[in-house]
Design a protein around this motif. Structure first.
Motif, short mmCIF file in Angstrom:
data_model
loop_
_atom_site.label_atom_id
_atom_site.label_comp_id
_atom_site.label_asym_id
_atom_site.label_seq_id
_atom_site.Cartn_x
_atom_site.Cartn_y
_atom_site.Cartn_z
N GLY A 1 -4.43 5.44 -0.92
CA GLY A 1 -3.59 4.31 -0.93
C GLY A 1 -2.28 4.61 -0.33
N ALA A 2 -1.99 5.82 0.07
CA ALA A 2 -0.86 6.41 0.67
C ALA A 2 0.38 5.81 -0.08
CB ALA A 2 -1.00 6.01 2.21
N SER B 1 1.83 2.76 0.43
CA SER B 1 1.72 1.42 -0.05
C SER B 1 1.38 1.07 -1.66
CB SER B 1 0.86 0.66 0.73
OG SER B 1 1.28 0.38 2.13
N ALA B 2 0.54 1.94 -1.85
CA ALA B 2 0.05 1.98 -3.50
C ALA B 2 1.04 2.10 -4.29
CB ALA B 2 -1.31 2.65 -3.68
N HIS B 3 1.71 3.54 -4.01
CA HIS B 3 2.67 3.82 -4.95
C HIS B 3 4.07 2.95 -4.84
CE1 HIS B 3 4.58 6.71 -2.31
NE2 HIS B 3 5.90 6.55 -3.18
N MET B 4 4.22 2.64 -3.69
CA MET B 4 5.37 1.84 -3.46
C MET B 4 5.50 0.61 -4.25
SD MET B 4 6.62 2.90 0.37
CE MET B 4 8.23 2.91 0.28
N THR B 5 4.28 0.07 -4.58
CA THR B 5 4.08 -1.52 -5.04
C THR B 5 3.43 -1.49 -6.41
OG1 THR B 5 2.32 -1.56 -3.80
CG2 THR B 5 4.37 -2.48 -2.64
N ASP B 6 2.61 -0.49 -6.71
CA ASP B 6 1.70 -0.73 -7.94
C ASP B 6 1.24 0.56 -8.56
OD1 ASP B 6 -0.38 -3.19 -9.03
OD2 ASP B 6 -0.56 -1.10 -9.68
N GLU B 7 1.94 0.85 -9.75
CA GLU B 7 1.92 2.01 -10.40
C GLU B 7 0.36 2.41 -10.74
OE1 GLU B 7 4.51 0.68 -13.40
OE2 GLU B 7 5.59 0.43 -11.67
N PHE B 8 -0.35 1.32 -10.93
CA PHE B 8 -1.83 1.57 -11.45
C PHE B 8 -2.64 1.89 -10.06
CE2 PHE B 8 -6.12 0.26 -12.23
CZ PHE B 8 -6.40 1.00 -12.98
N LEU B 9 -2.38 1.19 -9.03
CA LEU B 9 -3.16 1.36 -7.94
C LEU B 9 -2.91 2.95 -7.27
CD1 LEU B 9 -3.17 -1.37 -5.41
CD2 LEU B 9 -5.00 -0.50 -6.67
N SER C 1 6.75 5.67 6.46
CA SER C 1 6.04 4.37 5.77
C SER C 1 6.81 2.85 6.24
CB SER C 1 6.37 4.44 4.23
OG SER C 1 7.61 4.56 4.17
N ARG D 1 10.50 -1.78 -7.31
CA ARG D 1 9.64 -2.98 -6.31
C ARG D 1 8.64 -3.42 -7.10
NH1 ARG D 1 10.36 1.44 -1.89
NH2 ARG D 1 9.52 2.65 -3.34
N HIS E 1 2.91 -3.62 3.28
CA HIS E 1 2.06 -2.99 2.32
C HIS E 1 0.97 -3.67 1.78
CE1 HIS E 1 4.83 0.27 1.93
NE2 HIS E 1 5.87 -0.69 1.50
N ARG F 1 -1.03 -6.50 -14.30
CA ARG F 1 0.25 -7.37 -13.63
C ARG F 1 0.42 -8.39 -14.17
NH1 ARG F 1 3.00 -5.73 -9.59
NH2 ARG F 1 2.18 -3.76 -8.62
#
Ligand SMILES: Cc1cc2nc3c(=O)[nH]c(=O)nc-3n(C[C@H](O)[C@H](O)[C@H](O)COP(=O)(O)OP(=O)(O)OC[C@H]3O[C@@H](n4cnc5c(N)ncnc54)[C@H](O)[C@@H]3O)c2cc1C
Ligand SMILES: Cc1cc2nc3c(=O)[nH]c(=O)nc-3n(C[C@H](O)[C@H](O)[C@H](O)COP(=O)(O)OP(=O)(O)OC[C@H]3O[C@@H](n4cnc5c(N)ncnc54)[C@H](O)[C@@H]3O)c2cc1C
Ligand code: SF4
Ligand code: SF4
Ligand code: SF4
Ligand code: SF4
Ligand code: SF4
Ligand code: SF4
Ligand code: SF4
Ligand code: SF4
Lengths: 292, 1055, 181, 169
Positions: free
Chosen positions: A45-46, A48-56, A196, C91, C110, C179
């Motif tokens: 997930g690099a 992008s995942a942690h920058m947008t979604d905690e679960f992912l 990123s 974010r 993203h 979400r």
């Protein structure tokens, strides 16, 4: 100590950074490090995942951890981003039961990985050991001056990373000088290259990348050595933005530490790895007598 | 006090102390920094024997390493060194170096200390500090005195002004000690002082009390990795920079980059390194670094006009007396740039090794700038964890020693006190104040045994030599080879013998050795000498010793003169031995000429009235009075109001969280019930006359106590027509000035104060929080405004306590109304020391902070029934924030009392331009006046917290106690004398005296000197046109003789 | 959590356990941030605005999208605030609350990246770049670079897939469910 | 330079001789530090210790010149550091007057110098002695050490100086 690891190659190492993957495998083999590729691994997930979604950001690496759990081995990776995501999510899963349960439900396996997540640099410096590495060195690389570039992900956050310091780590420095190169001092070892934002805001990234090159040149470096495919790609690609033409201002090549080990040890295949770089490293390598 | 040993029993107004066992009249002071040295000197003065123990080879502490001191830029060594020498030569202070305390057992009053002495390998009594050994040692180590910036041999005198001034061996690398293979130094030591068999040993010492003064350790900046200390050569600590600035430091005061020894032009200071940083757990403010960085920037500029300094800070903490003014001078006169932004990291540029810093300036622009040198303003951390643990003494969460009781410096271990930086970060004057206070505390525990263990020398009667022909003895010292190796000593002896008046001349190898003193006594007696000249080293260290010897031989001690043929001759003309010998002769000639004109001087003696007068009945005045009365002295406490307590009456909770009411009530009760304190309420001192030891004052009832803040009414109340019966006349020996200060009262309409009842002061808020919490119900929005009446044109100083008080009240308010929005509008949050944790607590509780500037103050208006505050946030590019508060609380500053001026002129003591009382010396005599016998306590000096006020009062009381406990006061023999026969009464000299020692005698029409006040500076004498006013010991005829002798050889040459 | 911290601060506290209200505005984060020069609100200003409930300005800012997650600020903040973590949380709140992103190109990136993973389980540059170009509308960017990359064998045309793609899809579904909840 | 001297007879120097008034608290200590640090400087100076530079009246300075000193140095604590609070302010004022007087009387005022030297400034002390010795050497030997005519002329100048000091007072 048995040097056997479950191996998480990470997406880049099987595509754009194939030379990293190949050199890793070659180096490990000759150092007696046994790699067992993780079965059916997925992208961590690099950023992008942690920058947008905690679960992912926890669950994508979580699936890999669940697979690794089955192997009973420590989990080895070479990508700084993967390393950072795997360690962070491992820590999170262990401290947050609700999260663990949700991941378990989605993944279908227990993600509580019992082993340790390791970066190859850590293994080479701390498990194999610098004195051991020195013994393997065949080619004299002392005519080359290099600066180590850790980037930001390898050293942060402080609590979870293996490096001895978040500001002035020395592992890569030690390795490079063990390989016989002259290590030049500089202050930009851990500066962020903006990886990123590479595709989206290359105006910003260009500024960061150029500064890293400028400082490397000022430091008298012939070569930048890194341990992260994102950093390398960014450095090679983002010196100057171009639509139709791709320009390079700085010609200081950027190599993976594994490629450098391979070079020093005289392993087969280094020409192929080095041929894959956007900044041609061969002019610099001319300095090395043993290779010419 | 401690019930175990004694208790106070009051019966029918008579108090008596009952002791279970008599305390021991000695005290151990652990740590010989400025705090420890001051405590030792005070204790010796108070009549106790002192063991001053330091783990280092010399006393001096950090102050000994400093170049200058803020905010006066006094040379640190110049002011410290005399104190060190004083401690070193005091018979009642035993200095024990290289020692550690292992354990303390016993009860207060009777403690046993186990002491481990590490070997020094040099006999202090034999070593002359000649330094020859140092030249022969080939093994070098980093010099701790120079903060590791220089390398020095293992055997050395720790630093030039060290006390004891003897060498020591650092055994860690010594070839002889480790391998038995060197011993070079021993071969060369002319005094035979080196002893390799010296062993570690353990001693037991009985004392009555212990004072811990172990100071601090500078923060180790390796931990703040982002600044690259240890990696980049040009990143240094402030202590290192202090040594670089010092004229006697590793670069001789030249400001050089470490990488290439080129002079540095651009210097950056990074503040709060290791302080105010929860990452590393130091959540307090180190209190001194903002100021010392400013000092260093100023000094750097003085060294080299090209230097430009920038200080990167968060909140600028200039909370002490004269600090704010110092900072503005730095900015306006020395071009120091202040940037309110913490730099994130230091980058080293290649190959220049310059340092790149990135920051945003006040205009919010990004700036990348290169500097030659980066100085890290490292914080003050506790260095005594191990000791405290060993001794079982409680420390706070940061390892500093805790004092459980609010009005005392006693540690958790009864009978053990603490002072200085060991108790928490503080500057030199605060350390000195605590030191005196701790000495006073120990004294009040031990006072029944005062004087029991101190030695008092017995002297033979003085021989009267007046009118006798001079019979001068001249002793020329070789000082081993120090003098003898350069100067032809026999030739000088020969020469001396030819001089008129000289009846005896001899050389000695070491004139200062103990056996030489015996010999000197003998020759004085044998040859009936009536003057002595010693040609040796500097009188600054050795004159007291020889004077003592002369006195023991039955001569007046002023019949002695020294010629400095070492520091001023053999050591500075080493390459020209012939000329050095000639100069030595000349110096001897000068000394002999002066000696023949010397006269015995009398040290004045005046009696002491053992009674104290304390003016002001606030916490400071009461504490001072209690201390003095506890020590057994009758004390008059004069308070202009109808009740005691001063400003503390309005305080409900101290900054440390104690119940201020209870403390105050307890204090008032003790004062009122103390049989030795006489309280004069609604009274003022109408007149005061006399000098130290014997003052007479008139105390009269105030006609109108309500007028306390109105100087007009006050002076009216002091008019001539005071009724007879309200007036008391008292005789006393000392005066303590504790008149405090008052809260600034906002002008009518300032921030709508007085116009809208929702606008109140912090005092009012505090009262409502604690006494009428119900009146605050429903309050949703509270705004507090800092620096009201401070840091402006009218009151340029910072009031020091208001930030702390505001944070305290904000936290209390939030405890009780957690949902309320509290916004503090500030300029700098000056939460110095542990108050920083209160600041952190306030943020934890969600208090909001908005930074404004003096130029752009918050504006207040009232519209449609609600208050509106508009404030521009400097941290947000001046974006305006509008709040509609239910309460607007003004954090008013502290201003001097109107009546201070009148009192000052009555006492002839000075005030600062802000109206606070001016102490004798800002750094080292913060609680004394230049006039002996008058002391200063509490907020009369400068705004202070209750705790600080009480400490300063206890310190003042200790100083006063030292005076009162003597039966007589001995004054210096070197004073001005005015011959009334010659004095023309022109009065030229009178205004020149800084000590008010001169008076015009209208009846005789001449000027007169009061020898009790005179300090012997000679300023007046030099101005006297008729020659009537002469400084004894430095009379014009004596100086003329010296001048003549200085030129004598030339005279001969002219012929 | 103190009563009077703002709603958005509480939300952050809840998500990541950080206390941005401890900030004393030393500006160290901003001074060290590699990208703050391009941000409309600087990191310390974000911390400040959180204190004043300025959610709209924060959540629509470019800052939260430009933050490169390098954590330089977090390792150096003297109050131990994980500013990078706060940025992550912001974010995520911004997405949850459907704010128009202050930096559309970054969000497009993203989304492309995650779309790639959702489809294949792994990331593959041509797919990523392709999706990104469609989403961002920047069709011509980096063509020169692309040519060179193909020459250097950096771009592998055939994407590799994870076998158990159902598991990957479950993960994304779970994320989405949380979400919308 | 002075010739080599041995025995009890004092040989005659032909170099300049400087009388230095040093205050006890700062400059004398600074000179001590120069000694402790073994800083070398010319031996042409002899120090007279006074408690404070305020003890040094212009008379003392003129007296030294009258006795044949080639130069006179007054050295004390830096302004603000005076052990007696403000003694050196007075010295400074007196020094200014003294220079006026010297100029008025036609005496080379370079022969007299005032310096602030702290107890930590050993190097400064040595440097001041070095540079002042040079300066006085430039000014030359005192006229009092020359022929009778010059000598009496200078004597006259000094008398004038003493007289103007009276007037100033
Ligand atoms: C760079 C710098 C600049 C400063 N500049 C100024 C300034 O300009 N003005 C100012 O007012 N303040 C200044 N300060 C602060 C000042 O140094 C302190 O206020 C002062 O030194 C405190 O004195 P102290 O006696 O309490 O402690 P210290 O000076 O630390 O002395 C402690 C002594 O105890 C000894 N000791 C320690 N542990 C033991 C032990 N276990 N057993 C026995 N002995 C022990 C030590 O050897 C030392 O001699 C500065 C501080 C620093 C770091
Ligand atoms: C608004 C305010 C809030 C404060 N809050 C706190 C706090 O929360 N915590 C804390 O630690 N400290 C606090 N302080 C500081 C604390 O009050 C002082 O440290 C302490 O009161 C100082 O004591 P003092 O005896 O020196 O002076 P004062 O308290 O001022 O007492 C001086 C006394 O002398 C009397 N006096 C004055 N002139 C004469 C004269 N000529 N003759 C006779 N008597 C005279 C006065 O009437 C007064 O009673 C606060 C101060 C103020 C003004
Ligand atoms: S014996 Fe030790 S201290 Fe002495 S000279 Fe040798 S090494 Fe130095
Ligand atoms: S040589 Fe001897 S006397 Fe001189 S300093 Fe060394 S130990 Fe002391
Ligand atoms: S704010 Fe406090 S800790 Fe920070 S530099 Fe200033 S005095 Fe030191
Ligand atoms: S008195 Fe003599 S031996 Fe003692 S220190 Fe002075 S010069 Fe040396
Ligand atoms: S409020 Fe008071 S303590 Fe704070 S800065 Fe202003 S004057 Fe100083
Ligand atoms: S000698 Fe100094 S202190 Fe004494 S009376 Fe004269 S001026 Fe005052
Ligand atoms: S570094 Fe931390 S305390 Fe400083 S401004 Fe940034 S968030 Fe606030
Ligand atoms: S994590 Fe984000 S905000 Fe922090 S320094 Fe890096 S880019 Fe800037």
């Amino acid at each position: 100590m048995s040097l056997k690891y479950a191996y998480f190659p990470g997406c880049s190492q099987v595509s754009s950074a194939e030379e990293y993957g190949l050199s890793t495998e070659a180096v490990c083999e000759s150092l007696g490090i046994e790699l067992v590729e993780l079965d059916d691994w997925n992208c961590c997930g690099a950023s992008s995942a942690h920058m947008t979604d905690e679960f992912l950001s926890a669950a994508l690496p979580g699936r890999n951890l669940a697979i690794a759990r089955e192997t009973g081995l420590d989990l080895l990776t070479v990508c700084a981003a993967c390393y950072s995501r795997l360690t962070m999510s491992n820590a999170k899963i262990k401290s947050d039961d609700a999260l663990r349960e949700r991941i378990e439900r989605a993944v279908g396996a227990d993600p509580r990985f019992e082993g340790k997540v390791r970066h190859l640099l850590d293994v080479i410096v701390n498990d194999v050991g610098i004195p051991q590495i020195k013994k393997f060195v065949k080619n004299d690389l002392s005519s080359i001056k290099a600066v180590p570039y850790y980037g930001c992900l390898l050293v942060r956050p402080r609590e979870v990373c293996f490096c001895d310091s978040a500001e002035n780590p020395t592992e890569l420095d030690l390795l490079i000088s063990a390989l016989g190169l002259e290590v030049r001092q500089w202050s930009y070892k851990t500066d962020c290259c903006g990886g990123s934002l590479s595709l989206s805001r290359n105006d910003i990234v260009q500024r960061l990348v150029n500064r890293i090159f400028e400082r490397a040149v000022e430091a008298g470096a012939d070569l930048i050595v890194t341990a992260c495919p994102m950093c390398l790609a960014n450095l090679e690609m983002r010196q100057k933005p171009g639509k139709l033409r791709f320009e390079q201002v700085f010609t200081v090549p950027v190599l993976y530490f594994t490629e450098l080990i391979g070079l020093a040890m005289g392993l087969d295949g280094w020409e192929k790895w080095l041929g894959a770089h956007l900044i041609d490293p061969f002019p610099v390598l001319k300095k090395i007598e043993a290779l010419s | 006090m401690n019930g175990k040993i004694y208790e106070t029993q009051t019966e029918g107004g008579k108090s008596e102390r009952v002791y279970s066992s008599k305390p021991v009249g000695s005290v151990m002071v652990i740590g010989g920094g400025i705090a420890g040295v001051q405590a030792s000197l005070d204790l010796a003065d108070l009549g106790y024997r002192v063991y001053l123990v330091d783990s280092a080879p010399s006393i001096g502490g950090v102050m000994g390493q400093l170049d200058k001191t803020f905010p006066t830029n006094d040379c640190s060594m110049c002011i410290l060194s005399p104190k060190l020498v004083e401690a070193g030569s005091n018979d009642n202070i035993e200095i024990i170096t290289l020692a550690e305390i292992m354990d303390i057992t016993g009860e207060p009053g009777n403690l046993e200390v186990i002491l481990k002495r590490n070997p020094r390998f040099v006999d202090i009594d034999k070593c002359t500090g000649c330094g020859i050994c140092t030249e022969h040692c080939r093994v070098k180590v980093k010099d701790p005195y120079n903060a590791g910036l220089a390398r020095v041999p293992l055997i050395r005198v720790p630093f030039p002004q060290a006390v004891p001034g003897a060498a020591f061996i650092d055994p860690t690398k010594c070839l002889q000690i480790l391998k038995g293979k060197c011993g070079e130094c021993q071969k060369y030591c002319p005094a035979g002082a080196i002893d390799f068999s010296d062993k570690e040993r353990t001693d037991k010492i009985e004392v009555g009390s212990v004072i811990i003064a172990c100071g601090f350790s500078p923060f180790d900046p390796h931990k703040t990795e982002e600044y690259g200390y240890g990696t980049y050569e040009n990143v240094i600590t402030s202590l290192e920079f202090e040594r670089i600035l010092a004229a006697n430091g590793p670069t001789g005061g030249h400001i050089l980059r470490r990488s290439d020894s080129q002079s540095a032009q651009k210097i950056a200071f990074i503040q709060c390194v290791g302080s105010r940083d929860s990452r590393i757990g130091n959540t307090y403010c180190s209190s001194v670094c903002c100021m010392y960085a400013t000092k260093q920037a100023i000094i750097a500029r003085e060294h080299d006009r090209r230097i430009q300094s920038t200080i990167f800070y968060i909140d600028f903490r200039a909370h002490g007396k004269g600090f704010e003014e110092y900072r503005s001078r730095a900015e306006n006169e020395h071009g120091v740039r202040y940037v309110r932004c913490l730099v994130s990291a230091v980058k080293e540029m290649q190959p220049s090794k310059r340092l790149l810093l990135v920051f945003i300036n006040e205009e919010n622009q990004f700036v990348e700038e290169e500097f030659d040198l980066v100085v890290l303003s490292v914080g003050i951390t506790s260095g005594i964890d191990a000791l405290a643990t060993r001794l079982g003494i409680r420390v706070n969460s940061h390892g500093f020693i805790q004092v459980p009781k609010p009005a005392s410096l006693e540690t958790s271990r009864p009978g053990v006190y603490v002072c200085g930086a060991a108790e928490g970060p503080k500057d030199i004057p605060e350390s000195v104040i605590q030191a005196s206070a701790a000495a006073g505390s120990a004294s009040s525990l031990l006072c029944p045994s005062r004087g029991e263990l101190t030695v008092k020398r017995e002297y033979p009667p003085e021989r009267d030599v007046r009118g006798d022909e001079p019979r001068i003895g001249a002793i020329i010292c070789r000082c081993g080879t120090n003098i003898g190796g350069v100067v032809d000593v026999p030739a000088v002896v020969e020469y001396a013998r030819t001089l008129p008046g000289v009846v005896f001349a001899e050389e000695r190898l070491y004139a200062c050795s103990q056996d030489a003193q015996v010999w000197i006594k003998e020759i004085i007696e044998k040859h009936k000498l009536n003057r002595l000249v010693v040609a040796s080293c500097t009188p600054r260290t050795h004159q007291p010793l020889f004077r003592e010897t002369v006195r023991l031989a039955g001569l007046n001690k002023y019949l002695f003169e020294m010629a400095n043929i070492r520091e001023h001759c053999s050591w500075v003309h080493m390459d020209e031995p012939g000329l050095a010998t000639e100069k030595a002769k000349q110096l001897v000639l000068i000394a002999v000429k002066k000696a023949s004109l010397l006269e015995p001087l009398e040290e004045g003696v005046s009696p002491v009235t053992p009674v104290a007068l304390v003016i002001g009945g606030g916490p400071a005045g009461m504490s001072a009075a209690l201390r003095l009365a506890d020590a057994g002295f009758k004390t008059h406490l004069v308070e202009q109001e109808e009740e005691l307590g001063g400003n503390m009456r309005h305080v409900r909770m101290t900054l440390e969280g104690d119940n201020a009411r209870e403390i105050l009530e307890e204090m008032i009760r003790s004062v009122m019930n103390h049989p030795l304190v006489e309280v004069h309420l609604t009274s003022k001192v109408a007149s005061i006359e006399g000098y130290v030891g014997s003052y007479t004052s008139v105390i009269e009832k105030c006609a109108n106590s309500a007028g306390r803040s109105n100087p007009d009414i006050e002076s009216a109340s002091l008019g001539d027509d005071v009724s007879e019966d309200g007036t008391v006349r008292v005789d006393h020996g000392i005066v303590v000035v504790a008149v405090g200060a008052e809260e600034y009262r906002p002008k009518y309409g300032e921030y709508m104060y007085g116009l809208d009842q929702r606008v109140i002061t912090q005092t009012e808020l505090e009262r409502r929080i604690f006494d009428e919490p119900e009146s605050l119900e429903g309050v949703k929005n509270v705004v507090m405004v800092q620096c009201v009446g401070s840091r402006n044109e009218e009151h340029p100083y910072c009031s020091r306590i208001c930030c702390g008080v505001t944070l305290k009240n904000a936290c209390e308010l939030k405890k009780f109304l957690p949902g309320a929005n509290v916004t503090i509008c500030y300029r700098d949050v000056r939460a110095y020391g542990f108050n920083e944790e209160k600041y952190l607590d306030a943020r934890e509780r969600g208090v909001r902070f908005v930074r404004f500037t003096q130029e752009d103050q918050p504006s207040v208006s009232a519209a449609i029934g609600r208050l509106e505050v508009v404030v521009k946030d400097r941290n947000m590019r001046d974006e305006a924030i509008t709040i509609f508060p239910d309460l607007l609380v003004l954090s008013c500053g502290i201003v001097a009392r109107g009546g201070s001026r009148e009192l000052a002129s009555m006492l002839k003591v000075p005030l600062t331009s802000d109206g606070f009382f001016l102490e004798a010396h800002v750094k080292l005599r913060p609680i004394e006046f230049a006039t002996d016998g008058i002391f200063l306590a509490g907020m009369a000096h400068y705004p202070k917290t209750i705790r600080e006020s009480i400490a300063s009062a206890q310190a003042a009381a200790a100083k006063a106690e030292a005076v009162l406990s003597k039966d007589k006061i001995v004054t210096e023999g070197i004073v001005a004398r005015i011959d009334p026969e010659i004095c023309s009464g022109c009065g030229q000299c009178i205004d020149l005296c800084s000590y008010g020692a001169l008076e015009f005698d209208p009846s005789m029409r001449v000027a007169r000197v009061n020898p009790s006040l005179c300090k012997g500076c000679g300023a007046c004498s030099a101005a006297c046109p008729s020659g009537a006013n002469q400084l004894l010991g430095f009379r014009p005829c004596q100086i003329y003789a010296q001048i003549e002798a200085s030129c004598a050889l030339l005279e001969a040459g002219g012929q | 959590m103190p009563d009077s911290v703002t709603t958005i601060e509480k939300e952050i506290g809840k998500r990541i356990g950080e206390k941005p209200w401890l900030c004393y505005q030393c500006k160290k984060c901003t001074a060290g941030c590699p990208v703050s020069f391009a941000m409309d609100l600087m990191p310390h200003e974000i911390m400040n605005l959180l204190r004043w409930s300025a959610s709209d300005r924060i959540l629509a800012s470019s800052t939260i999208w430009l933050c490169a997650s390098c954590e330089t600020c977090s390792v150096r903040c003297p109050n131990g605030i994980d500013i990078a973590g706060v940025m992550d949380a912001l974010r995520s709140i911004s997405i949850d609350k459907h704010y128009r992103p202050g930096e559309p190109l970054v969000t497009a990136f993203h989304r492309s990246f995650l779309a790639g993973i959702m489809g294949a389980g792994r990331t593959n540059e041509p797919v990523l770049i392709g999706i990104y170009k469609i989403l961002s509308g920047r069709l011509l960017d980096d063509i020169g670079l692309g040519v060179k990359m193909i020459l250097k064998r950096k771009i592998k045309p055939v994407p590799r897939f994870v076998k158990d793609r159902a598991a990957i899809r479950r993960i994304f579904r779970e994320a989405k469910a949380r979400r919308t909840k | 330079m002075m010739s080599e001297a041995r025995g009890s007879s004092v040989k005659i120097p032909d170099d300049v001789r400087i009388v230095a008034f040093l205050c006890n608290w700062c400059s004398y200590a600074g000179a001590d530090l120069a000694g402790v640090s073994r800083m070398q400087y010319p031996p042409n100076v002899v120090g007279i210790r006074v408690m404070c530079t305020a003890t040094v009246s212009p008379y003392h300075v003129l007296k030294a010149l009258q006795m044949g000193a080639d130069g006179v140095l007054i050295a004390g604590c830096h302004i603000g550091d005076c052990h007696y609070l403000k003694g050196n302010y007075m010295t400074y004022k007196r020094y200014l007057i003294l220079r006026e007087i010297l100029r008025f009387a036609g005496i080379n005022e370079k022969r007299v110098r005032l310096e602030w030297i702290s107890a930590a400034e050993g190097e400064k002390f040595a440097e001041v002695i070095r540079s002042f010795t040079e300066e006085v050497r430039e000014a030359g030997l005192s006229p009092l050490r020359k022929n009778e005519v010059i000598k009496s002329e200078f004597g006259e100048k000094l008398k004038n100086a003493f007289r103007s000091l009276e007037v100033v007072k």
